[in-house]
Design a protein around this motif. Sequence first.
Motif, mmCIF file in Angstrom:
data_model
loop_
_atom_site.group_PDB
_atom_site.id
_atom_site.type_symbol
_atom_site.label_atom_id
_atom_site.label_comp_id
_atom_site.label_asym_id
_atom_site.label_seq_id
_atom_site.Cartn_x
_atom_site.Cartn_y
_atom_site.Cartn_z
ATOM 1 N N ALA A 61 0.830 -1.209 0.000
ATOM 2 C CA ALA A 61 0.000 0.000 0.000
ATOM 3 C C ALA A 61 0.863 1.256 0.000
ATOM 4 C CB ALA A 61 -0.934 0.000 1.206
ATOM 5 N N ALA A 62 1.859 1.310 0.879
ATOM 6 C CA ALA A 62 2.678 2.517 0.996
ATOM 7 C C ALA A 62 3.477 2.781 -0.269
ATOM 8 C CB ALA A 62 3.616 2.390 2.199
ATOM 9 N N CYS A 63 4.090 1.751 -0.823
ATOM 10 C CA CYS A 63 4.923 1.951 -2.018
ATOM 11 C C CYS A 63 4.080 2.264 -3.250
ATOM 12 C CB CYS A 63 5.778 0.711 -2.277
ATOM 13 S SG CYS A 63 7.134 0.497 -1.105
ATOM 14 N N ASP A 103 -2.462 4.810 9.697
ATOM 15 C CA ASP A 103 -1.524 5.832 10.156
ATOM 16 C C ASP A 103 -0.083 5.478 9.778
ATOM 17 O OD1 ASP A 103 -1.106 8.323 11.729
ATOM 18 O OD2 ASP A 103 0.071 6.996 13.006
ATOM 19 N N GLN A 104 0.262 4.202 9.850
ATOM 20 C CA GLN A 104 1.610 3.783 9.454
ATOM 21 C C GLN A 104 1.854 4.049 7.972
ATOM 22 O OE1 GLN A 104 3.537 0.105 10.779
ATOM 23 N NE2 GLN A 104 1.666 -0.347 11.913
ATOM 24 N N VAL A 105 0.868 3.724 7.152
ATOM 25 C CA VAL A 105 1.007 3.951 5.715
ATOM 26 C C VAL A 105 1.067 5.449 5.430
ATOM 27 C CG1 VAL A 105 -0.114 3.677 3.457
ATOM 28 C CG2 VAL A 105 -0.073 1.766 5.085
ATOM 29 N N TRP A 106 0.232 6.226 6.125
ATOM 30 C CA TRP A 106 0.254 7.677 5.943
ATOM 31 C C TRP A 106 1.660 8.220 6.206
ATOM 32 C CZ3 TRP A 106 1.668 12.163 8.148
ATOM 33 C CH2 TRP A 106 1.146 13.342 7.611
ATOM 34 N N GLU A 107 2.252 7.811 7.315
ATOM 35 C CA GLU A 107 3.588 8.303 7.668
ATOM 36 C C GLU A 107 4.622 7.879 6.624
ATOM 37 O OE1 GLU A 107 5.544 8.470 11.786
ATOM 38 O OE2 GLU A 107 6.475 6.709 10.874
ATOM 39 N N ALA A 108 4.560 6.626 6.188
ATOM 40 C CA ALA A 108 5.533 6.139 5.208
ATOM 41 C C ALA A 108 5.465 6.947 3.921
ATOM 42 C CB ALA A 108 5.291 4.661 4.929
ATOM 43 N N ILE A 117 15.326 11.239 7.766
ATOM 44 C CA ILE A 117 14.190 11.092 8.690
ATOM 45 C C ILE A 117 13.504 9.756 8.463
ATOM 46 C CG2 ILE A 117 11.952 12.020 9.422
ATOM 47 C CD1 ILE A 117 12.930 14.774 8.565
ATOM 48 N N ALA A 118 13.189 9.456 7.201
ATOM 49 C CA ALA A 118 12.420 8.247 6.885
ATOM 50 C C ALA A 118 13.093 6.974 7.380
ATOM 51 C CB ALA A 118 12.184 8.168 5.380
ATOM 52 N N ASP A 119 14.418 6.936 7.331
ATOM 53 C CA ASP A 119 15.116 5.709 7.737
ATOM 54 C C ASP A 119 15.177 5.546 9.252
ATOM 55 O OD1 ASP A 119 16.784 7.917 7.880
ATOM 56 O OD2 ASP A 119 18.601 6.784 7.443
ATOM 57 N N LEU A 124 8.418 0.065 8.133
ATOM 58 C CA LEU A 124 7.597 0.362 6.955
ATOM 59 C C LEU A 124 8.059 1.642 6.275
ATOM 60 C CD1 LEU A 124 5.170 -0.223 5.133
ATOM 61 C CD2 LEU A 124 3.770 1.100 6.730
ATOM 62 N N THR A 125 8.277 2.685 7.045
ATOM 63 C CA THR A 125 8.707 3.956 6.462
ATOM 64 C C THR A 125 10.089 3.826 5.848
ATOM 65 O OG1 THR A 125 7.346 5.180 8.037
ATOM 66 C CG2 THR A 125 9.111 6.401 6.958
#
Length: 200
Positions: A61-63, A103-108, A117-119, A124-125
């Motif tokens: 979903a995130a990618c 919320d996890q997908v939103w942040e990623a 920051i992302a790493d 997931l992010t």
Amino acid sequence: MTDVLVLPSGLLPDAILSITRTSESPPIAEHSIRSFLYARIRAAHEGTVADAQYREDLLFAACVLHDLGLGSLAQGRTRFEVEGADLAAALLTEHAVPAADVDQVWEAIALHSSHGIADRRGLLTYLTYTGVFMDAGRFTDGLDDGLLRQVRVAYPRPAGDRSVRDAIADHAARSEAAAPPYSIGAELLRQRRAEANTAN
């Protein structure tokens, strides 16, 4: 890894692919799919597939949704990463995905272009960010080139493709809120305007 190219299937993955392919240009949609496949390769290489935090459904979903902010559904009211994250969250919520997962997908998605920051914001992010930039040629050292080649053959990236860069600049030009100072959108828009001035 048995078959790196197999994509998740079912109602939600099908909806994710549909919204991506119908709202984004084909080169950007394929970039999004490659980002997932590369992130999956990275996770397998690092052994995080067995990690309790690893959720391939959320990674897909995130990618695959990470550039919704560059498609036809985006209004240009805020930076493309956040607009895309909001659109993705709405889709997942419509499909009854639990709020914590949304919320996890939103942040990623919101942090997928945030170097440094992302790493540091969870698996997931990190994997989403890594998959996105692997498609730009980064973070590939030490990985199985045969697996990477399978992705490149199945979803080829045109030589000299600037579709993502151009779409980010286009989005940033739509409003001041879409190009806040020091964002990637603002920088790519500045570069475009500088190139245009040089050409003139």
